[in-house]
Scaffold this motif. Structure first.
Motif, PDB file in Angstrom:
ATOM      1  N   PRO A 126       0.850  -1.196   0.000  1.00  0.00           N
ATOM      2  CA  PRO A 126       0.000   0.000   0.000  1.00  0.00           C
ATOM      3  C   PRO A 126       0.886   1.247   0.000  1.00  0.00           C
ATOM      4  CG  PRO A 126       0.076  -0.936   2.187  1.00  0.00           C
ATOM      5  CD  PRO A 126       0.816  -1.886   1.290  1.00  0.00           C
ATOM      6  N   LYS A 128      -0.476   4.773  -0.303  1.00  0.00           N
ATOM      7  CA  LYS A 128      -1.094   5.975   0.241  1.00  0.00           C
ATOM      8  C   LYS A 128      -1.172   5.890   1.767  1.00  0.00           C
ATOM      9  CE  LYS A 128      -3.929   6.662  -3.893  1.00  0.00           C
ATOM     10  NZ  LYS A 128      -5.314   6.732  -4.432  1.00  0.00           N
ATOM     11  N   ASN A 131      -4.648   5.266   3.168  1.00  0.00           N
ATOM     12  CA  ASN A 131      -5.135   3.886   3.104  1.00  0.00           C
ATOM     13  C   ASN A 131      -4.538   3.029   4.211  1.00  0.00           C
ATOM     14  OD1 ASN A 131      -6.941   4.018   0.992  1.00  0.00           O
ATOM     15  ND2 ASN A 131      -5.483   3.365  -0.563  1.00  0.00           N
ATOM     16  N   ALA A 134      -6.294   3.885   7.394  1.00  0.00           N
ATOM     17  CA  ALA A 134      -7.626   3.282   7.438  1.00  0.00           C
ATOM     18  C   ALA A 134      -7.541   1.784   7.717  1.00  0.00           C
ATOM     19  CB  ALA A 134      -8.362   3.542   6.127  1.00  0.00           C
ATOM     20  N   LEU A 135      -6.548   1.118   7.136  1.00  0.00           N
ATOM     21  CA  LEU A 135      -6.345  -0.313   7.403  1.00  0.00           C
ATOM     22  C   LEU A 135      -6.029  -0.549   8.878  1.00  0.00           C
ATOM     23  CD1 LEU A 135      -4.261  -1.219   4.242  1.00  0.00           C
ATOM     24  CD2 LEU A 135      -6.443  -2.284   4.861  1.00  0.00           C
ATOM     25  N   THR A 219      -3.127  -3.677  -3.644  1.00  0.00           N
ATOM     26  CA  THR A 219      -3.541  -2.329  -4.019  1.00  0.00           C
ATOM     27  C   THR A 219      -4.676  -2.396  -5.030  1.00  0.00           C
ATOM     28  OG1 THR A 219      -1.957  -2.188  -5.843  1.00  0.00           O
ATOM     29  CG2 THR A 219      -1.209  -1.466  -3.666  1.00  0.00           C
ATOM     30  N   GLU A 220      -5.460  -1.315  -5.093  1.00  0.00           N
ATOM     31  CA  GLU A 220      -6.552  -1.255  -6.062  1.00  0.00           C
ATOM     32  C   GLU A 220      -6.023  -1.257  -7.488  1.00  0.00           C
ATOM     33  OE1 GLU A 220      -8.714   2.275  -4.461  1.00  0.00           O
ATOM     34  OE2 GLU A 220      -7.628   1.552  -2.692  1.00  0.00           O
ATOM     35  N   ASN A 248     -12.210   0.275  -2.562  1.00  0.00           N
ATOM     36  CA  ASN A 248     -11.092   0.745  -1.758  1.00  0.00           C
ATOM     37  C   ASN A 248     -10.528  -0.398  -0.919  1.00  0.00           C
ATOM     38  OD1 ASN A 248     -10.219   1.910   1.112  1.00  0.00           O
ATOM     39  ND2 ASN A 248      -9.736   3.432  -0.442  1.00  0.00           N
ATOM     40  N   VAL A 249      -9.203  -0.466  -0.842  1.00  0.00           N
ATOM     41  CA  VAL A 249      -8.559  -1.593  -0.168  1.00  0.00           C
ATOM     42  C   VAL A 249      -8.944  -1.684   1.303  1.00  0.00           C
ATOM     43  CG1 VAL A 249      -6.449  -0.257   0.320  1.00  0.00           C
ATOM     44  CG2 VAL A 249      -6.345  -2.754   0.241  1.00  0.00           C
ATOM     45  N   SER A 250      -9.103  -0.545   1.961  1.00  0.00           N
ATOM     46  CA  SER A 250      -9.456  -0.587   3.378  1.00  0.00           C
ATOM     47  C   SER A 250     -10.891  -1.064   3.580  1.00  0.00           C
ATOM     48  CB  SER A 250      -9.252   0.784   4.023  1.00  0.00           C
ATOM     49  OG  SER A 250     -10.078   1.758   3.429  1.00  0.00           O
TER      50      SER A 250
END
Length: 268
Positions: A126, A128, A131, A134-135, A219-220, A248-250
């Motif tokens: 990841p 960003k 992100n 958020a994870l 990742t997206e 979104n990955v999260s």
């Protein structure tokens, strides 16, 4: 004894600004900044060693500051700064007038202390900080046993990760390593690997996550690398009803990890 700094040109101020802005300086010194009362308290609870505490009396709440100071060892340098100096150092606007510098942890895989039947969240590459933050918030909310970053592209102690995780960096056991190192670690611990990959996948609701499990997201833009495809016990997907083929990955990680928690008897 409390020091005082009123000039933005003070060498200590310049060093702190560099810690805030440059990952190279954070790696070289092994230190990083923590901004905000809640985040500093969470770091202390997690065993992080503070080196300096800076506060601006014009901004900081006196009771919160006193409570925090009572927790500090004599080795922590305390510095009172002016509002101008504080704003020079601060990454966030509207914070409580308190910033600390702390020693970073190594965050090695070998340092993870896992329970008998662990549930682990893994994110590969990841980039960003938002992100990643958020994870970490999701990992904290679900009470995972570890959050692992494989092939991290961003400094773990980036101030935006600390901000966006709301201190989650300090509440979840975190480790980093190369993709192969993480795969080898999980296999050595007999932890089944479940990858969020579209090909040859089953719906996440049909997979049993009640045994030792690592849920892996990519990742997206790029998804997961081929190494994960080879290592996975099963690929899993989140069925979607719309025209887009990604989320979104999260968000994806939250759906998967809370399903695993539900299977393990998580209740409100």
């Amino acid at each position: 004894m409390i020091k005082e700094i009123s000039s933005t040109q003070n060498p200590t101020v310049k060093q702190l600004v560099a810690l805030q802005e440059k990952s190279r300086i954070r790696r070289k010194t092994g230190e990083f900044l923590i901004e905000g009362v809640r985040e500093i308290n969470l770091a202390l609870d997690a065993g992080f060693q503070l080196t300096q505490l800076l506060f601006c009396s014009a901004i900081a709440d006196a009771e919160e500051l006193a409570a925090l100071q009572s927790k500090l060892s004599a080795e922590v340098t305390q510095i009172e700064v002016t509002e101008e100096v504080y704003k020079k150092i601060a990454y966030r606007s509207g914070t409580e007038g308190i910033i600390a510098s702390a020693k970073a942890k190594k965050n090695t895989l070998s340092a993870l202390d896992l329970p008998k039947n662990p549930l682990i969240m893994v994110a590969e590459a990841p980039e960003k900080p938002g992100n990643i933050g958020a994870l970490l918030r999701t990992a904290d909310a679900a009470g995972v046993d570890a959050f692992i970053l494989a092939n991290p592209r961003t400094d773990l102690y980036n101030p935006n990760i600390i901000r966006s995780s709301v201190g989650g960096l300090f509440t979840v056991p975190v480790a980093t390593g190369s993709t192969q190192e993480v795969i080898d670690f999980l296999k050595q611990k007999n932890i089944a690997i479940y990858t969020a990959i579209l090909q040859e996948a089953i719906s996440y609701e049909k997979q049993d996550f009640t045994t030792a499990s690592a849920l892996v997201v990519g990742t997206e833009a790029d998804g997961l690398s081929e190494a994960w495809r080879a290592a996975a016990k099963q690929n899993i997907i989140i069925p979607m009803q719309g025209r887009l083929d990604s989320m979104n990955v999260s968000v994806a990680a939250a759906i998967l990890i809370f399903e695993a928690r539900r299977q393990r008897g998580f209740t409100l």
